[in-house]
Design a protein around this motif. Sequence first.
Motif, PDB file in Angstrom:
ATOM      1  N   THR A  80      10.318  -3.957  -2.003  1.00  0.00           N
ATOM      2  CA  THR A  80       9.985  -3.911  -3.379  1.00  0.00           C
ATOM      3  C   THR A  80      10.895  -2.900  -4.081  1.00  0.00           C
ATOM      4  O   THR A  80      11.608  -3.056  -5.097  1.00  0.00           O
ATOM      5  N   ASN A  81      11.239  -1.832  -3.309  1.00  0.00           N
ATOM      6  CA  ASN A  81      11.719  -0.557  -3.883  1.00  0.00           C
ATOM      7  C   ASN A  81      13.378  -1.055  -3.650  1.00  0.00           C
ATOM      8  O   ASN A  81      14.114  -0.597  -4.778  1.00  0.00           O
ATOM      9  N   LEU A 114      -8.536   0.964   3.269  1.00  0.00           N
ATOM     10  CA  LEU A 114      -7.084   0.990   3.023  1.00  0.00           C
ATOM     11  C   LEU A 114      -6.850  -0.317   2.342  1.00  0.00           C
ATOM     12  O   LEU A 114      -5.595  -0.449   1.567  1.00  0.00           O
ATOM     13  N   GLY A 115      -7.564  -1.482   2.218  1.00  0.00           N
ATOM     14  CA  GLY A 115      -7.537  -2.626   1.526  1.00  0.00           C
ATOM     15  C   GLY A 115      -6.859  -3.938   2.220  1.00  0.00           C
ATOM     16  O   GLY A 115      -6.206  -3.616   3.312  1.00  0.00           O
ATOM     17  N   THR A 139       0.792  -1.224  -0.052  1.00  0.00           N
ATOM     18  CA  THR A 139      -0.022  -0.182  -0.033  1.00  0.00           C
ATOM     19  C   THR A 139       0.924   1.181   0.101  1.00  0.00           C
ATOM     20  O   THR A 139       1.901   1.200   0.766  1.00  0.00           O
ATOM     21  N   PRO A 140       0.498   2.318  -0.808  1.00  0.00           N
ATOM     22  CA  PRO A 140       1.423   3.365  -1.051  1.00  0.00           C
ATOM     23  C   PRO A 140       1.404   4.391   0.215  1.00  0.00           C
ATOM     24  O   PRO A 140       0.551   4.481   0.946  1.00  0.00           O
ATOM     25  N   VAL A 141       2.616   4.770   0.550  1.00  0.00           N
ATOM     26  CA  VAL A 141       2.910   5.403   1.735  1.00  0.00           C
ATOM     27  C   VAL A 141       1.931   6.570   2.042  1.00  0.00           C
ATOM     28  O   VAL A 141       1.126   6.907   3.101  1.00  0.00           O
ATOM     29  N   THR A 142       1.926   7.236   0.867  1.00  0.00           N
ATOM     30  CA  THR A 142       0.909   8.507   1.113  1.00  0.00           C
ATOM     31  C   THR A 142      -0.541   8.251   1.381  1.00  0.00           C
ATOM     32  O   THR A 142      -1.229   8.766   1.951  1.00  0.00           O
TER      33      THR A 142
END
Length: 255
Positions: free
Chosen positions: A101-102, A42-43, A5-8
Motif C-alpha cells: 500500500t505504501n 494482532l487482529g 497491520t502497522p509495523v510498530t
Amino acid sequence: MLQQTPVTRVIPHLEAWLTRWPTPADLAAVPPGEAVRAWATLGYPRRALWLHAAAVEITENHGGIVPQDVGVLLTLTGIGDYTARAVAAFAYGHRHPVVDTNTRRVIARCVAGQAEPAPPSRTRDLAAMNALLPADVRAAAVFNAGAMELGALVCTSARPRCADCPLAALCAWRAAGYPEYQGQKKTVQKKFAGSDRQVRGLILAELRSTRHPVTDAEIATLWPDPAQLGRALSGLLSDGLAVRVAAGSYSLPHE
DNA sequence: GAACCGTGGTG
DNA sequence: TCACCAAGGTT
C-alpha cells in the motif's frame, strides 16, 4: 503479521513469536490453537491459523526451509502476491517488484501525479513498479524497501511530510500543485462497533483467555444479540478458529 | 470484482 | 467523536 497491520504494532509480537518458534518446524509441532493464542490481539486471527498451516506445509513439503521461488511461495496458505514477493526479495534478495500500500501511494504521487493510488490492481501495480526497478539485483532490493519505507514514514496517506521528502524535487504530484484525487473511490470500510467482526473478536478473546472449553452459556453473556452471536460462532467454526469439543462447548483448534 | 475478515492509533 | 487506515488474502 504485517498484512494490514502497522509495523510498530507487529514488532513486539514478532519478537516473542520467533523466540518461542524459531523455525517453521517449531511452529508446526504445536496445535494451531497455540498460534491463535499467541497471536493475541494482532487482529485478523485467521492469519495465525494460516501461518501455522504454512509452517506445516513448509515442514512437510519443503524440508523445513521457507521456499525462495515466488510461484512456490504462492502455494502456501495465507501467502498471496505481496507476501510471496516480499519474502523472495527481502529474505532471499531476488529481483522482483514488491508492491504494498505504501509503494502504491508513492508511485501514484511521485510518478503519476495523483494524490492517491487507484484501487489495487496486480497487473497494473507490478508493471508500474517493474518500470522503476533497477536492473541490478541488490539495487532492486534496496529500491523495493526504499519505496515502502518512504511511503510509510514520509509520503504518508494523511499529512505527507513533503518538506522532508528526498524525492520532492521530482515529485509529479508536487509539481502539479497537489491536485485532489479524481479517480475511483475506494470502498468504505464498514463500522466496527456493533459489527459481526466485533462479536467474533469477543468470542475469540474468550476462547484465548482460557484452556478450558467455553460454553454456550458463557458465550451468551458476551453480546446481547443472540442472532449475531450465532453468526459469529458459526463463522469461527467454519473458519477453523474454534472447534466444538462437546455439545454446547468450544475451544481453540487443538489438532 | 466485491464482501469479508480485527484491532488500535490518529487527526 | 469518529472516519480513516494500516508491509493483504481468501472466497
